[in-house]
Design an enzyme around this catalytic site. Structure first.
Site, PDB file in Angstrom:
ATOM      1  CG  ASP A   7      19.474 -54.639  17.702  1.00 39.50           C
ATOM      2  OD1 ASP A   7      20.636 -55.020  17.498  1.00 39.50           O
ATOM      3  OD2 ASP A   7      19.122 -53.970  18.697  1.00 39.50           O
ATOM      4  CD  GLU A   9      24.725 -57.084  22.533  1.00 41.90           C
ATOM      5  OE1 GLU A   9      25.205 -56.916  23.643  1.00 41.90           O
ATOM      6  OE2 GLU A   9      25.327 -56.784  21.483  1.00 41.90           O
ATOM      7  NE  ARG A  46      30.506 -52.090  24.838  1.00 45.81           N
ATOM      8  CZ  ARG A  46      29.474 -52.415  24.049  1.00 45.81           C
ATOM      9  NH1 ARG A  46      29.687 -52.931  22.845  1.00 45.81           N
ATOM     10  NH2 ARG A  46      28.244 -52.211  24.464  1.00 45.81           N
ATOM     11  CB  SER A  90      23.679 -58.452  15.940  1.00 46.21           C
ATOM     12  OG  SER A  90      24.308 -58.096  17.145  1.00 46.21           O
ATOM     13  CG  ASP A  91      26.607 -52.982  14.986  1.00 42.10           C
ATOM     14  OD1 ASP A  91      27.010 -53.482  13.914  1.00 42.10           O
ATOM     15  OD2 ASP A  91      26.099 -51.851  15.048  1.00 42.10           O
ATOM     16  CG  ASP A 152      17.833 -51.704  21.540  1.00 36.26           C
ATOM     17  OD1 ASP A 152      18.560 -52.018  20.576  1.00 36.26           O
ATOM     18  OD2 ASP A 152      18.228 -51.664  22.717  1.00 36.26           O
ATOM     19  CG  ASN A 155      23.415 -50.355  17.058  1.00 43.46           C
ATOM     20  OD1 ASN A 155      22.375 -50.117  17.663  1.00 43.46           O
ATOM     21  ND2 ASN A 155      24.005 -51.527  17.096  1.00 43.46           N
TER      22      ASN A 155
HETATM   23 MG   LIG Z   1      20.342 -53.247  20.313  1.00 45.04          MG
END
Ligand SMILES: [Mg+2]
Length: 203
Positions: A7, A9, A46, A90-91, A152, A155
């Site tokens: 992942d 972020e 967002r 990643s998303d 973390d 997702n």
């Molecule tokens: Mg993350």
């Protein structure tokens, strides 16, 4: 043969939208995948806040540009690349991730795209594919790679479910409480050890 899926972020870099919240003082933009399990709900919120406040792509790009990788992340990634081929799964969005990827030596990145209009507003986002983290791991496995992953947050659960091995990295308590079956690494040293153990087990 084996691949590490990381992942982005929360593992290698700070949360980009939290950086925007700090630059603009808009509290709603602090929400992340750590609190909101449904990614579409999070992204609609967002983009809605950005539209209502008149924020443009350039504003979030400036926030992304001002960030640095987490302390120790570049060293961890370099060491990991000695043992594994590494893919970041990643998303986030290519448009936002680029400055941070450059600071990490341009590792392989699988993520999504933002739709930016001619006036600089963000009208929408486009997922690379549905259930993207699961499909990334499944794709590598279909090519006969063994996969160890880390993330973390909520997702990352599909990636953890699909991989041969996986652990959390510095997750919040609510994520650990909801998914107690996965081991937890709380430093890059612990994460490196978990990947090395997987590497040994894969043979
Ligand atoms: Mg993350």
């Amino acid at each position: 043969m084996h691949i590490a899926c990381l992942d982005f972020e929360g593992v290698l870099v700070p949360e980009i939208w939290v950086g925007l919240a700090e630059r603009t003082g808009i509290e709603e933009l602090r929400a992340t995948t750590r609190e909101v399990p449904d990614y579409d709900v999070l992204m609609r919120m967002r983009l809605g806040v950005m539209r209502d406040r008149g924020l443009k792509f350039a504003d979030i790009m400036a926030a992304a540009d001002s960030l640095s990788p987490l302390p120790g992340a570049a060293e961890f990634l370099n060491a990991l690349r000695g043992e594994f081929q590494v893919a970041i799964v990643s998303d986030t969005f290519y448009e936002l991730a680029l400055p941070l990827l450059r600071k990490l030596g341009m590792p392989m990145m699988l993520c999504h795209r933002l739709r930016v209009e001619a006036d600089g507003s963000i009208s929408d986002y486009q997922l690379r594919q549905p259930d993207p983290k699961r499909h990334a791991v499944r794709g590598f496995k279909s090519m006969r790679y063994q996969v160890m992953c880390t993330g973390d947050s909520y997702n990352d659960i599909p990636m953890l479910e699909e991989a041969d091995r996986g652990c959390f990295f510095c997750p919040p308590d609510n994520v650990v409480r909801d998914y107690p079956q996965y081991p937890v690494a709380r430093s890059y040293a612990e994460l490196q050890a978990a990947f090395s153990a997987a590497r040994q087990a894969f043979g």
